[in-house]
Design a protein around this motif. Structure first.
Motif, mmCIF file in Angstrom:
data_model
loop_
_atom_site.group_PDB
_atom_site.id
_atom_site.type_symbol
_atom_site.label_atom_id
_atom_site.label_comp_id
_atom_site.label_asym_id
_atom_site.label_seq_id
_atom_site.Cartn_x
_atom_site.Cartn_y
_atom_site.Cartn_z
ATOM 1 N N LEU A 111 0.802 -1.217 0.000
ATOM 2 C CA LEU A 111 0.000 0.000 0.000
ATOM 3 C C LEU A 111 0.840 1.274 0.000
ATOM 4 C CD1 LEU A 111 -2.798 -0.998 2.522
ATOM 5 C CD2 LEU A 111 -2.978 -0.852 0.032
ATOM 6 N N PHE A 112 1.919 1.277 0.805
ATOM 7 C CA PHE A 112 2.680 2.506 0.988
ATOM 8 C C PHE A 112 4.075 2.468 0.364
ATOM 9 C CE2 PHE A 112 -0.100 2.075 4.793
ATOM 10 C CZ PHE A 112 -1.007 3.059 4.438
ATOM 11 N N GLY A 113 4.531 1.287 -0.053
ATOM 12 C CA GLY A 113 5.844 1.164 -0.670
ATOM 13 C C GLY A 113 6.992 1.116 0.324
ATOM 14 N N VAL A 114 6.692 1.004 1.608
ATOM 15 C CA VAL A 114 7.709 0.974 2.650
ATOM 16 C C VAL A 114 7.514 -0.298 3.467
ATOM 17 C CG1 VAL A 114 8.653 2.167 4.666
ATOM 18 C CG2 VAL A 114 7.706 3.483 2.790
ATOM 19 N N GLU A 115 8.601 -0.994 3.741
ATOM 20 C CA GLU A 115 8.513 -2.211 4.549
ATOM 21 C C GLU A 115 8.105 -1.886 5.979
ATOM 22 O OE1 GLU A 115 12.137 -4.398 4.432
ATOM 23 O OE2 GLU A 115 11.829 -5.023 2.363
ATOM 24 N N CYS A 116 7.446 -2.845 6.612
ATOM 25 C CA CYS A 116 7.096 -2.702 8.025
ATOM 26 C C CYS A 116 8.236 -3.276 8.882
ATOM 27 C CB CYS A 116 5.780 -3.414 8.325
ATOM 28 S SG CYS A 116 5.861 -5.201 8.175
ATOM 29 N N MET A 117 8.118 -3.185 10.180
ATOM 30 C CA MET A 117 9.171 -3.694 11.064
ATOM 31 C C MET A 117 9.255 -5.212 11.058
ATOM 32 S SD MET A 117 9.409 -1.238 14.372
ATOM 33 C CE MET A 117 7.709 -1.260 14.846
ATOM 34 N N GLY A 118 8.216 -5.882 10.616
ATOM 35 C CA GLY A 118 8.217 -7.336 10.593
ATOM 36 C C GLY A 118 8.560 -7.930 9.235
ATOM 37 N N CYS A 119 8.813 -7.082 8.249
ATOM 38 C CA CYS A 119 9.134 -7.583 6.913
ATOM 39 C C CYS A 119 10.386 -8.454 6.967
ATOM 40 C CB CYS A 119 9.336 -6.439 5.927
ATOM 41 S SG CYS A 119 7.811 -5.867 5.193
ATOM 42 N N GLY A 120 10.299 -9.588 6.347
ATOM 43 C CA GLY A 120 11.413 -10.521 6.309
ATOM 44 C C GLY A 120 11.258 -11.696 7.253
ATOM 45 N N THR A 121 10.237 -11.676 8.099
ATOM 46 C CA THR A 121 10.055 -12.749 9.073
ATOM 47 C C THR A 121 9.766 -14.086 8.390
ATOM 48 O OG1 THR A 121 9.152 -11.142 10.626
ATOM 49 C CG2 THR A 121 8.822 -13.454 11.149
ATOM 50 N N GLN A 122 8.840 -14.084 7.442
ATOM 51 C CA GLN A 122 8.501 -15.333 6.753
ATOM 52 C C GLN A 122 9.697 -15.883 5.986
ATOM 53 O OE1 GLN A 122 4.414 -15.648 4.869
ATOM 54 N NE2 GLN A 122 4.761 -13.432 4.882
ATOM 55 N N ARG A 123 10.399 -14.999 5.284
ATOM 56 C CA ARG A 123 11.568 -15.445 4.522
ATOM 57 C C ARG A 123 12.671 -15.932 5.447
ATOM 58 N NH1 ARG A 123 12.122 -10.133 1.228
ATOM 59 N NH2 ARG A 123 11.195 -9.467 3.161
ATOM 60 N N ALA A 124 12.821 -15.300 6.606
ATOM 61 C CA ALA A 124 13.832 -15.744 7.573
ATOM 62 C C ALA A 124 13.489 -17.126 8.118
ATOM 63 C CB ALA A 124 13.958 -14.733 8.712
ATOM 64 N N ILE A 125 12.217 -17.371 8.398
ATOM 65 C CA ILE A 125 11.802 -18.699 8.868
ATOM 66 C C ILE A 125 12.063 -19.734 7.776
ATOM 67 C CG2 ILE A 125 9.793 -20.102 9.521
ATOM 68 C CD1 ILE A 125 8.719 -17.570 10.948
ATOM 69 N N TRP A 126 11.765 -19.377 6.528
ATOM 70 C CA TRP A 126 12.011 -20.296 5.417
ATOM 71 C C TRP A 126 13.510 -20.588 5.291
ATOM 72 C CZ3 TRP A 126 10.082 -23.980 2.917
ATOM 73 C CH2 TRP A 126 10.576 -24.376 1.689
ATOM 74 N N LEU A 127 14.345 -19.568 5.448
ATOM 75 C CA LEU A 127 15.795 -19.776 5.390
ATOM 76 C C LEU A 127 16.267 -20.663 6.544
ATOM 77 C CD1 LEU A 127 16.956 -16.217 4.325
ATOM 78 C CD2 LEU A 127 17.138 -18.311 2.971
#
Length: 93
Positions: free
Chosen positions: A13-29
């Motif tokens: 919506l805003f084009g800016v990541e939130c503070m939790g962005c990357g959590t799902q990808r980190a769990i996958w890694l």
């Protein structure tokens, strides 16, 4: 698997990541065994896992008081997430 991950609505919506962005990808890694990559993706991943483990212990092991550990891990997670967000805003975008 990455095709099935939930998108960040803040970023859409805003084009800016939130503070939790990357959590799902980190769990996958983490599930793939890339521990350094998971930390680089989302630095609070390990304290977040510890937080949820202690939280589960708190609910299932009623004999011991985990309130102090939950508070410390919660504050630590918050500080790491805020510091990571500020770092991304200042140096990556």
């Amino acid at each position: 698997m990455e095709d099935y991950m939930i998108p960040c609505m803040n970023k859409k919506l805003f084009g800016v990541e939130c503070m939790g962005c990357g959590t799902q990808r980190a769990i996958w890694l983490l599930l793939q065994g890339d521990f350094v990559g998971a930390f680089k993706m989302f630095p609070a991943i390990y304290t977040l896992i510890a937080f949820f483990i202690v939280l589960l212990l708190h609910f299932f092991h009623k004999g011991k008081n985990y309130n102090k550990a939950i508070m410390i891990l919660g504050i630590t997670n918050g500080v790491i997430m805020i510091a990571n967000y500020i770092y991304k805003i200042l140096f990556i975008y």
